[in-house]
Design a protein around this motif. Sequence first.
Motif, PDB file in Angstrom:
ATOM      1  N   SER A  70       0.835  -1.209   0.000  1.00 16.84           N
ATOM      2  CA  SER A  70       0.000   0.000   0.000  1.00 16.84           C
ATOM      3  C   SER A  70       0.868   1.255   0.000  1.00 16.84           C
ATOM      4  O   SER A  70       0.545   2.241  -0.666  1.00 16.84           O
ATOM      5  CB  SER A  70      -0.937   0.002   1.208  1.00 16.84           C
ATOM      6  N   THR A  74      -0.075   3.294  -3.384  1.00 20.98           N
ATOM      7  CA  THR A  74      -1.103   4.312  -3.193  1.00 20.98           C
ATOM      8  C   THR A  74      -0.786   5.635  -3.881  1.00 20.98           C
ATOM      9  O   THR A  74      -1.654   6.193  -4.580  1.00 20.98           O
ATOM     10  CB  THR A  74      -1.374   4.531  -1.687  1.00 20.98           C
ATOM     11  N   SER A  78      -3.123   6.862  -6.983  1.00 21.20           N
ATOM     12  CA  SER A  78      -3.796   8.153  -6.836  1.00 21.20           C
ATOM     13  C   SER A  78      -3.489   9.073  -8.009  1.00 21.20           C
ATOM     14  O   SER A  78      -4.376   9.752  -8.537  1.00 21.20           O
ATOM     15  CB  SER A  78      -3.376   8.814  -5.525  1.00 21.20           C
ATOM     16  N   ALA A 125      -5.574   2.664  -1.690  1.00 21.96           N
ATOM     17  CA  ALA A 125      -5.789   3.716  -2.685  1.00 21.96           C
ATOM     18  C   ALA A 125      -7.251   4.123  -2.802  1.00 21.96           C
ATOM     19  O   ALA A 125      -7.543   5.200  -3.330  1.00 21.96           O
ATOM     20  CB  ALA A 125      -5.271   3.263  -4.044  1.00 21.96           C
ATOM     21  N   GLY A 416      -3.539  10.974  -1.514  1.00 25.25           N
ATOM     22  CA  GLY A 416      -2.811   9.712  -1.462  1.00 25.25           C
ATOM     23  C   GLY A 416      -1.575   9.816  -0.585  1.00 25.25           C
ATOM     24  O   GLY A 416      -1.287   8.925   0.228  1.00 25.25           O
TER      25      GLY A 416
END
Length: 486
Positions: A70, A74, A78, A125, A416
């Motif tokens: 993540s 992310t 994003s 996300a 993000g």
Amino acid sequence: MSLAAPVRPDAAGPARTNAAAVLTALTTTVLSYGLMQTMLVPAVGVLQAALSADTRLTAWAVLTAPLLTSAVLTPLISALGDRHGRRRVLLAVLVCFLVATVGAALAPGLGALLACRAVQGVSLAVVPLSLGLVREALPPDRVAFGSGLVSGTVGGGAGLALVVGGLICDHVSWRWLFAAGGLVILAALALVAWFVPDGTAHADGPLDLGGAALLGGGLVALLVALTQGPAWGWAHPGVLALFAACVALLALFVVVERRHSHPLVDVRTLANGPLLVAHLGALVLGAAQFVTYVLVPRIAQLPHGLPADAAPLVDYGFALSVTGAGLLMLPGTLVILPASAVTGAVERRFGPCVPLVLGLAATALGCAALAAWHRGEAQVVLGYLVASVGFGFAMAAMPRLVNSAVPATRAASANGVNTVARTVGGAIGSQLAAAILSSLTLAGGAAPSETGFSVAFWAGAAVALVGAVLPFLVRPARGEAVVQPA
């Protein structure tokens, strides 16, 4: 039509302009992430026994693997949302999340489960993408309320997941954790596909893959160092090398981003007071939250799980089951969402930084109450309740601060980074709590002492208090414009 071409809202499908329906879709989406974020935490021991797995590998499958992926993915996802449409990228993320969740439910062994959990890391996300869609799809007078509701659902979902996870682990197979999560993801996928419109605000320019690689590498080095530090020792050469790599990669990231024409993160905007406060506040909030997530269930379950010779030495704790510990936290979980929902009204009356200050101050007060009074169940419920009100206020304040500092075309990217900052803070907070408990023990290290819990809660209070004074210390750079939210 090219991938980056905007789609007219009237071409997005039937009845997708209803604000209530859009909010329902987006809150269900972030709920799916919030549930899977912490629902497996009560299942660590169950998974270890069911899969005959090593404790360290089980911890990687439950927390570390999705945390690492993540952190890497992310910011990149994003940015893809800002460039190619947040709704379509959100749908792709939900499909990937659902496939990984089904795979985890059917995993024949720990290796397959670990791989599926790593893929589930894409789910973080959905938070910045949903916050970007709130700003894009709702009327301006509903954006503050919508951002607060979506942000509060993340925290509320994570707290609710501890209760749900405990109930499932106590009564049925661990595989139902993923089955329950999969049903929520499926509902989110259907609601987003039907009700959320495509937007028209898209960023221009090529995707900054080099910046994404440097940021991801720096964050992975930091998170691996934090997770392996207790096992290897904080002075271990490998841990020190990882911290050094983190500093080097993030420093290089700043240099590269300042020179890039379309950076993943415009580091120059960090001179803008609201954005810097939002990111530092997210880091601090994540740390304080996870201090309580680690400590409250632990103290609720003691002396369960201790060796036979150590249990009689522990004269505190409530000897609750996993489910009982979750229920102890339920009142706090239930106040996060309403606290988040009223943040917009507080902001309109007192200014954009006030909800963050109030939220982190309430978090500090709740942690301080837990440090001073944790002998009775009512005391723990009340202390966690106060801290949770703070969680709700602070989580709802941060996307509003972010949106006030960036144009609409970069809303998902900026949120993000903010979401990743809170995730990194969570890793720091959980390791801080664990390190304090392991250093202040009874019976030669067999059990944590009550002093360890008090010191750890005080540490959480101190961290939150530092965050509460940030808006008074950080000011916009001279001449720096602030972008008003749409």
